[in-house]
Design a protein around this motif. Structure first.
Motif, PDB file in Angstrom:
ATOM      1  N   MET A  67       2.921   8.253   5.479  1.00  0.00           N
ATOM      2  CA  MET A  67       3.415   6.879   5.392  1.00  0.00           C
ATOM      3  C   MET A  67       4.927   6.838   5.566  1.00  0.00           C
ATOM      4  O   MET A  67       5.448   6.017   6.326  1.00  0.00           O
ATOM      5  CB  MET A  67       3.017   6.305   4.026  1.00  0.00           C
ATOM      6  N   TYR A 105      13.618   5.694   2.823  1.00  0.00           N
ATOM      7  CA  TYR A 105      12.445   5.007   2.279  1.00  0.00           C
ATOM      8  C   TYR A 105      12.663   4.538   0.828  1.00  0.00           C
ATOM      9  O   TYR A 105      12.401   3.367   0.518  1.00  0.00           O
ATOM     10  CB  TYR A 105      11.219   5.914   2.409  1.00  0.00           C
ATOM     11  N   ASN A 144      -4.207   2.064  -6.920  1.00  0.00           N
ATOM     12  CA  ASN A 144      -3.479   1.587  -8.097  1.00  0.00           C
ATOM     13  C   ASN A 144      -4.272   1.858  -9.373  1.00  0.00           C
ATOM     14  O   ASN A 144      -3.696   2.223 -10.396  1.00  0.00           O
ATOM     15  CB  ASN A 144      -3.200   0.086  -7.972  1.00  0.00           C
ATOM     16  N   THR A 166       1.166  10.082   1.530  1.00  0.00           N
ATOM     17  CA  THR A 166       2.503   9.562   1.216  1.00  0.00           C
ATOM     18  C   THR A 166       3.509  10.054   2.243  1.00  0.00           C
ATOM     19  O   THR A 166       4.355   9.285   2.721  1.00  0.00           O
ATOM     20  CB  THR A 166       2.920  10.003  -0.199  1.00  0.00           C
ATOM     21  N   ARG A 179      -3.888   5.489 -10.191  1.00  0.00           N
ATOM     22  CA  ARG A 179      -2.523   5.713 -10.701  1.00  0.00           C
ATOM     23  C   ARG A 179      -2.390   5.253 -12.141  1.00  0.00           C
ATOM     24  O   ARG A 179      -1.865   5.975 -12.995  1.00  0.00           O
ATOM     25  CB  ARG A 179      -1.531   4.958  -9.818  1.00  0.00           C
ATOM     26  N   ILE A 224       0.820  -1.205   0.000  1.00  0.00           N
ATOM     27  CA  ILE A 224       0.000   0.000   0.000  1.00  0.00           C
ATOM     28  C   ILE A 224       0.855   1.257   0.000  1.00  0.00           C
ATOM     29  O   ILE A 224       0.530   2.254  -0.657  1.00  0.00           O
ATOM     30  CB  ILE A 224      -0.968   0.003   1.210  1.00  0.00           C
ATOM     31  N   CYS A 225       1.989   1.195   0.696  1.00  0.00           N
ATOM     32  CA  CYS A 225       2.850   2.376   0.736  1.00  0.00           C
ATOM     33  C   CYS A 225       3.335   2.721  -0.664  1.00  0.00           C
ATOM     34  O   CYS A 225       3.414   3.896  -1.025  1.00  0.00           O
ATOM     35  CB  CYS A 225       4.027   2.167   1.685  1.00  0.00           C
ATOM     36  N   PHE A 226       3.643   1.699  -1.449  1.00  0.00           N
ATOM     37  CA  PHE A 226       4.119   1.977  -2.808  1.00  0.00           C
ATOM     38  C   PHE A 226       2.984   2.477  -3.702  1.00  0.00           C
ATOM     39  O   PHE A 226       3.214   3.277  -4.604  1.00  0.00           O
ATOM     40  CB  PHE A 226       4.762   0.739  -3.434  1.00  0.00           C
ATOM     41  N   SER A 227       1.767   2.004  -3.452  1.00  0.00           N
ATOM     42  CA  SER A 227       0.622   2.514  -4.208  1.00  0.00           C
ATOM     43  C   SER A 227       0.501   4.025  -4.030  1.00  0.00           C
ATOM     44  O   SER A 227       0.343   4.771  -5.001  1.00  0.00           O
ATOM     45  CB  SER A 227      -0.669   1.851  -3.747  1.00  0.00           C
ATOM     46  N   LEU A 228       0.576   4.456  -2.783  1.00  0.00           N
ATOM     47  CA  LEU A 228       0.475   5.885  -2.504  1.00  0.00           C
ATOM     48  C   LEU A 228       1.645   6.647  -3.124  1.00  0.00           C
ATOM     49  O   LEU A 228       1.468   7.700  -3.751  1.00  0.00           O
ATOM     50  CB  LEU A 228       0.427   6.123  -0.986  1.00  0.00           C
ATOM     51  N   TYR A 229       2.827   6.083  -2.929  1.00  0.00           N
ATOM     52  CA  TYR A 229       4.059   6.695  -3.431  1.00  0.00           C
ATOM     53  C   TYR A 229       3.988   6.882  -4.942  1.00  0.00           C
ATOM     54  O   TYR A 229       4.228   7.984  -5.459  1.00  0.00           O
ATOM     55  CB  TYR A 229       5.215   5.779  -3.022  1.00  0.00           C
ATOM     56  N   SER A 230       3.619   5.835  -5.653  1.00  0.00           N
ATOM     57  CA  SER A 230       3.618   5.908  -7.114  1.00  0.00           C
ATOM     58  C   SER A 230       2.421   6.696  -7.632  1.00  0.00           C
ATOM     59  O   SER A 230       2.513   7.378  -8.654  1.00  0.00           O
ATOM     60  CB  SER A 230       3.645   4.508  -7.725  1.00  0.00           C
ATOM     61  N   ALA A 231       1.288   6.622  -6.911  1.00  0.00           N
ATOM     62  CA  ALA A 231       0.123   7.410  -7.338  1.00  0.00           C
ATOM     63  C   ALA A 231       0.395   8.901  -7.156  1.00  0.00           C
ATOM     64  O   ALA A 231      -0.038   9.723  -7.972  1.00  0.00           O
ATOM     65  CB  ALA A 231      -1.115   6.997  -6.539  1.00  0.00           C
ATOM     66  N   THR A 232       1.114   9.256  -6.109  1.00  0.00           N
ATOM     67  CA  THR A 232       1.474  10.656  -5.897  1.00  0.00           C
ATOM     68  C   THR A 232       2.347  11.150  -7.042  1.00  0.00           C
ATOM     69  O   THR A 232       2.149  12.256  -7.564  1.00  0.00           O
ATOM     70  CB  THR A 232       2.210  10.820  -4.554  1.00  0.00           C
ATOM     71  N   HIS A 233       3.312  10.330  -7.454  1.00  0.00           N
ATOM     72  CA  HIS A 233       4.162  10.711  -8.579  1.00  0.00           C
ATOM     73  C   HIS A 233       3.341  10.842  -9.858  1.00  0.00           C
ATOM     74  O   HIS A 233       3.527  11.780 -10.638  1.00  0.00           O
ATOM     75  CB  HIS A 233       5.283   9.696  -8.769  1.00  0.00           C
TER      76      HIS A 233
END
Lengths: 144, 144
Positions: B24, B39, B136, B21, B139, A13-22
């Motif tokens: 997190m 991170y 996701n 983000t 994104r 989930i952390c990566f979902s947020l991270y990549s969606a933010t980008h």
DNA sequence: GTTAAATATATCGCACACGATTAAATCGCA
DNA sequence: TGCGATTTAATCGTGTGCGATATATTTAAC
């Protein structure tokens, strides 16, 4: 002994947020570039369009950013002629940030950005709103 | 003519993702600090634990990062003795990134991080998984 | 009223992100 | 085979984020 296993990056989930933010910032980029703004600078202006004359601390509260991030960012906005910074005469510790005429005019020039993002998202406003509330709930839990 | 109106920052989905983000990463920070990792460095290691010996390009594909971000980050991981970088002998354009013994051992030392994050989130695994899939989807839509 | 504690902003250093460019290796096609 | 086009990393410059610290102002305790 088997090797320890870790969830794949794509399922975190952390990566979902991270990549969606980008991805979100990437979606904003061409529109903001046309206005000469970065994404965090745009967020500051949005906040000031809602309430002009906020202190650095109030902006930090709204955007969850510290003065070490905001001060140079605000100086760049000031150098572009979009805001003015001035010590509060009642409490000289505080710095109030005010929109200039150019900064106020920017609101009209940015008016159709939210609609473009909504369209790029391919989701209904209702679905986006529901998702936003869930993400906010997670964020507020993590903040403790 | 009325002043143009803009959605408050707190109601913008982009800001939800942006601030979630940050929250997190803040939640991860104490645990990663104990391992001497940032991170993004942790994300690279997670990816390598799943598949060792990836090229810089493969890591960039997995994490959605360019070589201008990854190269210095990987050099820092290499300086810490966690990974090794070597040109592929078949195609010398590519650089393969391999875990060292220390880098592999780190997986066990990081094993309880996901559980801690789950706990901090205050949500059930099912709810988090459902939210992840929605984020996701957004994104992937934004990526076009 | 003086001084210690608290508050608000600024400064410094480091590590991302990313657009633009460069350099090296490989591929493709005449 | 040779040579331009493509691919892959690396480099450079700018702008965040943030921990740690510094500075100035205000508040509070006595």
């Amino acid at each position: 002994m088997p090797a320890p296993t870790t969830l794949p990056i794509s399922e975190m989930i952390c990566f979902s947020l991270y990549s969606a933010t980008h991805a979100m910032q990437h979606a904003y980029k061409p529109m903001l570039e046309a206005l000469g703004l970065t994404y965090p600078q745009y967020l500051v202006l949005v906040s000031l369009w809602g309430e002009d004359g906020q202190t650095v601390g109030q902006l930090g509260q709204a955007l969850q950013l510290e003065s070490n991030t905001l001060t140079p960012l605000l100086k760049r906005l000031e150098a572009q002629g979009l805001v003015a910074r001035a010590r509060d005469s009642r409490d000289e510790r505080q710095v109030r940030v005010s929109l200039t005429g150019v900064g106020r005019d920017m609101q009209a020039r940015a008016a159709d950005i939210p609609g473009c993002i909504l369209e790029k998202s391919g989701m209904t406003l209702a679905a986006l709103t529901a998702l936003r509330d869930q993400v906010n709930a997670l964020r507020d839990q993590l903040r403790g």
